[in-house]
Structures are given as C-alpha cells and as structure tokens.
Design a protein around this motif. Structure first.
Motif, mmCIF file in Angstrom:
data_model
loop_
_atom_site.group_PDB
_atom_site.id
_atom_site.type_symbol
_atom_site.label_atom_id
_atom_site.label_comp_id
_atom_site.label_asym_id
_atom_site.label_seq_id
_atom_site.Cartn_x
_atom_site.Cartn_y
_atom_site.Cartn_z
ATOM 1 N N ARG A 73 1.052 -1.322 -0.176
ATOM 2 C CA ARG A 73 0.199 -0.099 -0.119
ATOM 3 C C ARG A 73 0.952 1.180 0.152
ATOM 4 N NH1 ARG A 73 -5.383 -0.413 -1.288
ATOM 5 N NH2 ARG A 73 -5.446 1.675 -0.138
ATOM 6 N N TYR A 74 1.868 1.358 0.767
ATOM 7 C CA TYR A 74 2.774 2.451 0.779
ATOM 8 C C TYR A 74 3.414 2.565 -0.711
ATOM 9 C CZ TYR A 74 6.731 5.487 2.107
ATOM 10 O OH TYR A 74 7.445 6.485 2.413
ATOM 11 N N GLU A 75 3.831 1.752 -1.088
ATOM 12 C CA GLU A 75 4.493 1.896 -2.487
ATOM 13 C C GLU A 75 3.547 2.349 -3.768
ATOM 14 O OE1 GLU A 75 7.837 0.072 -5.746
ATOM 15 O OE2 GLU A 75 6.984 -1.233 -4.107
ATOM 16 N N ASP A 76 2.281 1.838 -3.450
ATOM 17 C CA ASP A 76 1.336 2.185 -4.349
ATOM 18 C C ASP A 76 0.440 3.460 -4.184
ATOM 19 O OD1 ASP A 76 1.836 -0.320 -5.558
ATOM 20 O OD2 ASP A 76 0.163 -1.518 -4.940
ATOM 21 N N LEU A 81 5.384 11.441 -5.017
ATOM 22 C CA LEU A 81 6.427 12.003 -5.597
ATOM 23 C C LEU A 81 7.903 11.452 -4.889
ATOM 24 C CD1 LEU A 81 5.075 15.911 -5.305
ATOM 25 C CD2 LEU A 81 5.182 14.294 -7.154
ATOM 26 N N ASN A 82 7.517 10.378 -4.236
ATOM 27 C CA ASN A 82 8.796 9.313 -3.872
ATOM 28 C C ASN A 82 9.257 10.053 -2.342
ATOM 29 O OD1 ASN A 82 9.033 7.870 -5.752
ATOM 30 N ND2 ASN A 82 10.662 9.020 -6.590
ATOM 31 N N PHE A 83 8.300 10.898 -1.561
ATOM 32 C CA PHE A 83 8.242 11.164 -0.137
ATOM 33 C C PHE A 83 6.901 10.917 0.407
ATOM 34 C CE2 PHE A 83 7.599 15.203 -2.159
ATOM 35 C CZ PHE A 83 6.540 15.909 -1.351
ATOM 36 N N SER A 84 6.880 10.548 1.623
ATOM 37 C CA SER A 84 5.793 9.998 2.744
ATOM 38 C C SER A 84 4.662 11.206 2.417
ATOM 39 C CB SER A 84 6.241 9.620 3.842
ATOM 40 O OG SER A 84 7.000 8.718 3.741
ATOM 41 N N THR A 85 3.494 10.635 2.226
ATOM 42 C CA THR A 85 2.237 11.372 2.622
ATOM 43 C C THR A 85 0.973 10.503 2.708
ATOM 44 O OG1 THR A 85 0.760 12.933 1.551
ATOM 45 C CG2 THR A 85 1.849 11.346 0.238
ATOM 46 N N SER A 86 -0.032 10.701 3.665
ATOM 47 C CA SER A 86 -1.092 10.189 3.930
ATOM 48 C C SER A 86 -2.063 10.527 2.659
ATOM 49 C CB SER A 86 -1.800 10.716 5.039
ATOM 50 O OG SER A 86 -1.117 10.573 6.210
ATOM 51 N N ARG A 141 15.480 3.171 -3.230
ATOM 52 C CA ARG A 141 15.984 4.131 -4.322
ATOM 53 C C ARG A 141 15.046 5.375 -4.500
ATOM 54 N NH1 ARG A 141 18.340 -0.722 -7.259
ATOM 55 N NH2 ARG A 141 20.495 -0.379 -7.175
ATOM 56 N N LYS A 142 13.610 4.763 -4.350
ATOM 57 C CA LYS A 142 12.756 5.962 -4.642
ATOM 58 C C LYS A 142 12.728 6.922 -3.800
ATOM 59 C CE LYS A 142 9.265 2.971 -7.069
ATOM 60 N NZ LYS A 142 8.004 2.266 -7.199
ATOM 61 N N LEU A 144 15.122 7.683 -1.500
ATOM 62 C CA LEU A 144 16.483 8.648 -1.712
ATOM 63 C C LEU A 144 16.051 9.569 -2.716
ATOM 64 C CD1 LEU A 144 19.336 8.973 -0.731
ATOM 65 C CD2 LEU A 144 19.978 7.268 -2.238
ATOM 66 N N HIS A 145 15.482 9.293 -3.925
ATOM 67 C CA HIS A 145 15.253 10.208 -4.975
ATOM 68 C C HIS A 145 14.613 11.323 -4.445
ATOM 69 C CE1 HIS A 145 12.555 11.727 -7.986
ATOM 70 N NE2 HIS A 145 13.832 12.220 -8.552
ATOM 71 N N GLY A 146 13.411 10.974 -3.855
ATOM 72 C CA GLY A 146 12.501 11.957 -3.295
ATOM 73 C C GLY A 146 13.163 12.959 -2.171
ATOM 74 N N MET A 147 14.085 12.519 -1.283
ATOM 75 C CA MET A 147 14.884 13.393 -0.457
ATOM 76 C C MET A 147 16.164 14.149 -1.207
ATOM 77 S SD MET A 147 15.408 11.448 3.426
ATOM 78 C CE MET A 147 16.358 9.840 2.588
ATOM 79 N N SER A 148 16.319 13.616 -2.108
ATOM 80 C CA SER A 148 17.355 14.372 -2.994
ATOM 81 C C SER A 148 16.914 15.619 -3.477
ATOM 82 C CB SER A 148 18.228 13.470 -3.956
ATOM 83 O OG SER A 148 17.198 13.284 -5.302
ATOM 84 N N MET A 149 15.548 15.562 -3.937
ATOM 85 C CA MET A 149 14.799 16.563 -4.559
ATOM 86 C C MET A 149 14.478 17.866 -3.459
ATOM 87 S SD MET A 149 15.304 15.642 -7.613
ATOM 88 C CE MET A 149 14.393 17.193 -8.365
ATOM 89 N N MET A 150 14.589 17.590 -2.190
ATOM 90 C CA MET A 150 14.480 18.281 -1.168
ATOM 91 C C MET A 150 15.629 19.283 -1.172
ATOM 92 S SD MET A 150 12.357 16.132 1.800
ATOM 93 C CE MET A 150 10.815 15.248 1.405
ATOM 94 N N LEU A 151 16.550 18.728 -1.684
ATOM 95 C CA LEU A 151 17.907 19.537 -1.607
ATOM 96 C C LEU A 151 18.480 20.282 -3.062
ATOM 97 C CD1 LEU A 151 20.667 17.495 -0.059
ATOM 98 C CD2 LEU A 151 19.953 19.930 0.666
#
Length: 508
Positions: A73-76, A81-86, A141-142, A144-151
């Motif tokens: 469920r989390y991945e789907d 945008l590759n970072f966590s949300t409800s 990997r997903k 890490l990409h999401g966090m990288s875009m925060m930078l």
C-alpha cells in the motif's frame, strides 16, 4: 572611634557580599525547585512497567502478512512524489484516490519510512532472500530520490557547489494535478532555483525534517552497499555538510535569513545534530570532513553533550522524543570507534531511554533492542514489542482513521499536572515558575499507565503520539495513513533477529 568605624566597614562588606550573592542564591533555589517540579510532574511515567501476563503471543506469520500489505500500500498509494504522505480516497474501498495529504513533515516521515526499508534490506541480506532484497532496494531508491529533490529544488542542483537549503517538500509542474497544494498561494511555497525555477517547494524547514533526512541518509550510508545508492548519498551528505559548516549550522530560509533552526550544542546538550552530520560526512569523504568531525566531537566537546530531550516532553511535546531518539540511534550505529560509540550509547541510555523505558512505545523499544541486542537477554522487551504489533492488528489494520477500542476502566487519570498548575495559579510564588512550563499541557488528561496502541488513534507515525493522554476518536474510513508505524518497527525487529519470518512465539 576607629574600632567602631572598622566594625561598620566589616558589616557593610558582609552586606555587600550577601547582596551580591543573593541573585546567585536565588537562581540556585529557582533551578533546584524547577528540576524538582519537573521530576514530580512526570514521575508517573516511570512507574508502569509492562505486565508480561497481559502480552498476546506473537504470530510471526501474521506479522509478515501485515508487513507485506502495508509495504505494498505504501509504494502504491503513499509516495506519489517519492516522499511520504497520507492519502484520502473517494470512498471506503480505498482504491480511487481523491487527494494526497501533503504536510510540513515530508522529510521526517520519509526518513522514518527509510528506516523501515533499510532494515528490510538488512533482513533480506541476513535471510539471503533476493526477492525481499530487491523489494526493499527499489523503495529505498525511490525515497532517496525524493529526499534528494528536497535539496536540489531549492538550490538548483545536487553537490557541494550548490547551497544546502532543505525543503519540507517539493513538486514538479508535470505532477501539478496530484500536488496542487504546492502551487497554491502560500507564504511557505516558493519557486525553485535554476533548472527547477518552475518547480515548487515548501520552506521554513524545522529540526523535524532534518532529523528524518539525517537519520535516513545515515542508515542508507551504513547498510545499503549499492554503488548508485552510495554515490547519491555521498553527494547529498557532501552538500549538506559543506553548507551547514558555512552557515555555522544554522537553518536558512528562502530569503537568505535564518529559519530559527540552530544545530549547535547549547546548555551542555544537543550536540548530536552536528556529530551525526559530520560523522556521515567523515565516513563518506574522510579526507574532507574527518578533521571537522573530531574538531566538534572532541575539541568542542559535542560528543560529551549529545544528550537530547528531557523527561518533561511526556507532558508537553511528546513528538520530540521521536526525532531526538532517531538521530541518536543513527549516530550510535555509525560510530564504530569504541570510546565514542560507548559514550554515545551511555548518554542515550541515561537520558532518552531512561525517559521512555516504560512507555510501551514499540519504536523506542525496537531501537533499544537494536542497539543492545543479544538473544534472550531482553525477553520482556522483545515480548513488549511483539505485543504492541499484535495489538496494532486490532484497530490499525488497515491503517486508517478507524477510531479505537473503548479505553478500559483500569486506566486511571493522575493529578500530577493538575497539582502543578494549581500551584502556578493559586500560590504567591507560583507565577514565577509558570513560564518555564509553558509547553506543558494543563488541559489534558494523563493516565497513570501508557495506552497500548488499540486505544490510540491512527496517526502517520503513532509512536509520536503521547500514550499517557487520550484523544477524541478520529473516524474517517477514506483517510489512509502510510503504514510505516508498523513496518518501521517490524523490519527493525526482523533485522536484529528478535522477530522470525514465520511461525508463533513459543515460551515466555
């Protein structure tokens, strides 16, 4: 006459000395009284050791089913945008998405999810399970990409040649239909820099976000030995460390001014932030950052001042325990030099663990076990973690706003906080202490023992919720939480060997 003058002089001297000492004396009494009041206010949180006779025997096969469900469920549905949300769905079937509930804490929630998936990767390596390893690595990997875009978005790219402002979240124009919130008019929403000038990001980043990003990067750096992953992690760590050194470890906002984040040690505590960042950097690029790490950790005494949080958070900002514990956990795991490792571990055990040891908090218990694990040495603690995960199945499977079970009558309120506020309001000197307790929640009920999770509302990370304080039930079957409240704890326990891949707990 001379004798009288001499006596008068001595008397005046004594009075001057007493008057000069009186502020120091008053300050000492004030501090002593404040510490005593804090201790009395939170005393009840130390007294409720778990009762093993109430533990539900763990069903490891059921845990594995739940972890698979939550991870799928989390991945789907929870990382668009590759970072966590409800996520809010159109109806109770929870198959068609209505919208995503982006928040201020994208970095923190993503870092906590990363913790779960990194330990899923470790468990897969331990079990020699190639399929499980690829499942974990794909999501790492997903994220890490999401966090990288925060930078990348606020600063125009990745690497030490760019500034290192950290975003709370981001969105690209191509995904405006699923991230409209970031494009709405809001003082915290701004366009990115350079090639990201059409993108949007959320600013005024807090320590919560840094805790998730720092801890997530640290765990990936230590455990996920994949070349592409290590390359990106190193680039991000270099960017963050270089920038924070240049800003004297201050958080900077979109306008170039400070956000209020200050990661430097103060009042003989909070040295963990700088130590963790520079330890990551020293491991990733030793020739550039090792000297900085030892300068701050040893020469500036930050290692000795790596204490985080305080017992008062049990009746005020309970969530602060979570991000303080998270960064201490990552630092202890990274540090392999025996003297520093033992120092960090001892400070954690004497402070953050001491504050939360009897909270029946599965996240804190799993962290303690990971740092101190020897088979069968902490059986009650292992059983406590398993008991909470079994109880998670009662009201948080699926992980939505399902309310909670009726709280039993043996949960009795305490009057510690009420007595303290009565002192503030109804005694001559109470008002001078009130400002120190400004974050204590005087209008809340606190129970004498912690609620187990079937009596708590679902939350994006339930272990940040205060287990001593009940809340109004939240009911919305269309509102789904990401599920890493379960999987973060489960995969930690699987990785260090307490929880087995299948079967039933046998014995005590």
């Amino acid at each position: 006459m001379k004798i009288r003058e001499h006596k008068n002089y001595k008397l005046k001297s004594i009075l001057i000395i007493l008057l000069s000492l009186s502020p120091i004396t008053f300050l000492g009494i004030y501090i002593s009284n404040t510490v005593s009041m804090f201790d009395q206010m939170v005393e009840f949180t130390y007294l409720s050791e778990p009762d093993p006779s109430t533990f539900i025997n763990a069903n490891y096969s059921r845990f594995a089913e739940m972890a698979d469900y939550f991870d799928e469920r989390y991945e789907d549905f929870h990382i668009p945008l590759n970072f966590s949300t409800s996520t809010i769905f159109t109806d109770g079937n929870c198959t068609n998405i209505s919208r995503y509930a982006y928040s201020d804490n994208g970095g923190q929630w993503t870092g906590l999810a990363v913790t779960g998936y990194v330990f899923k990767y470790v468990a897969a390596v331990n079990d020699n399970n190639a399929t499980l390893k690829e499942d974990a690595l794909r999501v790492v990997r997903k994220l890490l990409h999401g966090m990288s875009m925060m930078l990348a978005v606020p600063n125009g790219g990745l690497g030490p040649e760019y500034s290192g402002i950290l975003a709370r979240g981001w969105a690209n124009p191509e995904n405006k239909d699923i991230a409209q919130w970031y494009f709405d008019e809001n003082d915290q929403h701004h366009n990115g820099t350079g090639i990201y000038s059409d993108w949007r990001w959320r600013c005024y980043t807090s320590l919560d976000e840094y805790s998730g990003v720092y801890s997530g990067l640290a765990l990936i750096l230590k455990y996920v030995n994949e070349p592409d992953v290590q390359e990106l992690v190193t680039l991000m760590i270099d960017q963050l460390a270089n920038y924070m050194i240049n800003t004297n470890f201050l958080g900077i906002d979109w306008h170039g001014g400070p956000t209020g984040v200050d990661q430097k040690s103060r009042a003989f505590m909070s040295g963990t932030w700088v130590c963790l960042l520079l330890k990551m950097a020293a491991l990733a690029i030793p020739e550039k950052y090792e000297k900085y790490y030892y300068r701050y950790a040893a020469d500036e005494f930050y290692a000795f001042w790596s204490k985080e949080g305080g017992a008062q958070e049990s009746v005020s900002n309970y969530y602060a325990f979570a991000f303080g514990t998270h960064i201490q956990f990552a630092l202890i795991l990274l540090e392999e030099e025996p003297v520093l490792h033992d120092l960090y571990l001892k400070i954690y055990q004497n402070n953050m663990w001491k504050f939360t040891e009897n909270h029946r908090n599965a996240f804190y218990n799993a962290i303690y076990l990971t740092l101190n694990y020897e088979a069968n040495e902490n059986m009650i603690l292992e059983r406590d973690v398993e008991d909470q995960l079994m109880r998670y199945d009662l009201t948080h499977m699926p992980d939505r706003y399902n309310g909670y079970l009726e709280i039993p009558s043996d949960y009795v309120p305490v009057d510690n906080v009420e007595i303290l506020f009565d002192f503030f309001q109804n005694t001559p000197y109470g008002s001078i202490y009130r400002p120190i307790f400004s974050e204590a929640k005087e209008d809340k009920i606190f129970f004498q023992k912690p609620l187990t999770c079937e009596y708590m509302n679902g939350d994006i990370f339930i272990w940040e919720s205060n287990p001593f304080s009940p809340r109004e039930p939240r009911i919305d079957p269309t509102y789904e939480l990401p599920g890493f409240s379960f999987t973060c704890v489960y995969w930690m326990a699987r990785a260090f060997g307490s929880i087995k891949p299948e079967g039933i707990r046998e014995g005590i």
